[in-house]
Design an enzyme around this catalytic site. Structure first.
Site, short mmCIF file in Angstrom:
data_model
loop_
_atom_site.label_atom_id
_atom_site.label_comp_id
_atom_site.label_asym_id
_atom_site.label_seq_id
_atom_site.Cartn_x
_atom_site.Cartn_y
_atom_site.Cartn_z
N TYR A 51 0.87 -1.18 0.00
CA TYR A 51 0.00 0.00 0.00
C TYR A 51 0.90 1.22 0.00
CZ TYR A 51 -4.34 2.54 0.72
OH TYR A 51 -5.41 3.39 0.57
N LYS A 106 -20.41 -19.79 -11.52
CA LYS A 106 -19.51 -19.72 -12.66
C LYS A 106 -18.14 -19.22 -12.23
CE LYS A 106 -20.18 -19.46 -16.60
NZ LYS A 106 -20.41 -19.48 -18.06
N GLY A 208 -32.43 -18.55 -30.73
CA GLY A 208 -31.89 -17.54 -29.84
C GLY A 208 -30.37 -17.53 -29.90
#
Length: 399
Positions: A51, A106, A208
């Site tokens: 950081y 997923k 589709g």
């Protein structure tokens, strides 16, 4: 917790079957994914490097040379799984919140099978413009966009616009994933029945995203002819009322000029590929197909026609379910394809990419192992992801 597969429920005691939904929900409690650090922060020196002030060096390096974002950040191994929840599984337009468990699943598979950091991005963006705006805005963080479960015809416009705008690949699983696995399965099924792809007359039920992409890929791989059927019947150029996309599809298919309904499309066909709705194919229609017919009934969880209803002329039957042989599942495609796209630094997904993946996937089943009940590898086959990834990377690199 041990997963219970669908085919295992048939032998479970009634009480266990009743408890299954609760067990499934408990597996989702708190979400199925998280973020794991790659660098330990144990002291002030570590903190200063990851950081402030150390992170400023990385930020400055990227500001000076934007391409260094691929080396100094997570971007080269990050995928956004983007949906607006308008066509989730077989559940329809259930919205972005209800879509989140599916996108988490997923993401989990991407990480487990492909080592990919995938992030579910479920957004309230009901229009094409809004969804394109979201994809464009988040693109600097990701090496690829996985467009998922967006209803047709919206998905076509969204995929086309963000593909033409972004410098990272847009992978649409309902198109690229489904088409790839179907093509691989058909390549092997044709081998089993002793036919070449060029000899096949294929009827595709569903116009589709999945049906259109599957048609395009099969034609690119040299399939003899394809007849596409939507809910109003066979596509042909003279059919009134079809939109520009379907008209273009009709011009390049149905060489014999067939007209009529689904029953007419199946008469004399070698192959039925269903990517449509449950229980719309009658078993007696399958009997009018040619001897050694091939049927892929992929509506999920209820296929267009059940395997046990198939007449004797059907030699090979595949579904999207895990409780029947020949499960045609997108999990065979998307982890490896995304891995290859990322590793190859791809800018887009095209027919060459999908064709390379399909051929590599099909060839994982050795000729001696091919049979009516074995036309695709198992999703648990450790060779699947690296093999597909290498094929996609080669197709990407040499484009």
């Amino acid at each position: 917790m041990t997963a219970v597969l669908p085919h295992q429920t048939r032998t479970m005691p009634a009480a266990a079957r009743r408890a299954l939904p609760d067990r499934t929900l408990s597996a989702h409690a708190g979400g199925k994914i998280g973020i794991a650090p790659r660098f330990a922060v144990a002291d002030a020196d570590d903190l200063a490097r990851v950081y402030t002030p150390g992170v400023g060096h990385a930020a400055t390096a990227i500001a000076r040379d934007p391409e260094r974002v691929w080396d100094l950040t997570i971007r080269r191994n990050a995928v956004a799984i983007l949906t607006n929840g308008t066509a989730v599984l077989g559940l329809g337009d259930i919205g972005p919140r209800a879509a989140l468990p599916v996108m988490e699943g997923k993401a989990l598979l991407c990480k487990t099978l492909g080592g990919i950091n995938a992030y579910p991005i479920c957004v309230d963006a009901p229009t094409v413009d809004e969804l394109v705006a979201v994809a464009t805005a988040i693109a600097p963080t990701f090496g690829a966009i996985n467009l998922e479960d967006v209803a047709a015809p919206m998905c076509f416009a969204v995929e086309r616009r963000i593909r033409d705008t972004l410098d990272v690949p847009v992978f649409h699983d309902d198109q690229h994933g489904t088409a790839t696995v179907v093509a691989a399965a058909l390549r092997n099924a044709a081998r089993v029945v002793g036919r070449s792809l060029a000899d096949l007359q294929v009827a595709i039920v569903g116009a589709g995203a999945a049906g259109t992409a599957t048609t395009e890929l099969l034609l690119a791989l040299g399939v003899g002819d394809v007849v596409v059927v939507d809910r109003h019947g066979i596509l042909h150029p003279q059919r009134p009322g079809i939109d520009a996309r379907k008209h273009d599809l009709a011009r390049r298919t149905n060489r014999a000029g067939r007209r009529g309904d689904l029953e007419c499309a199946l008469r004399g066909a070698d192959v039925l590929i269903g990517v449509s709705r449950p229980s719309i194919v009658r078993p007696e229609w399958l009997a009018t197909m040619r001897h050694h017919a091939i049927v892929f009934a992929l509506a999920n969880p209820v296929p267009e026609v059940m395997p046990d209803a198939a007449p004797s002329n059907v030699a090979i039957f595949a579904t999207g379910r895990s409780d029947h042989p020949n499960q045609i599942n997108n999990v065979l495609a998307f982890p490896g394809m995304l891995r290859g796209l990322l590793d190859g630094g791809a800018r887009r997904v095209d027919l060459a990419t999908s064709a390379a993946a399909a051929i590599a996937l099909a060839d994982l089943v050795p000729p001696d192992d091919l049979g009516p009940h074995h036309i695709v590898p198992s999703p648990f086959d450790a060779r699947v992801v690296p093999t597909v990834a290498r094929a996609v990377q080669r197709a990407t690199t040499h484009r």
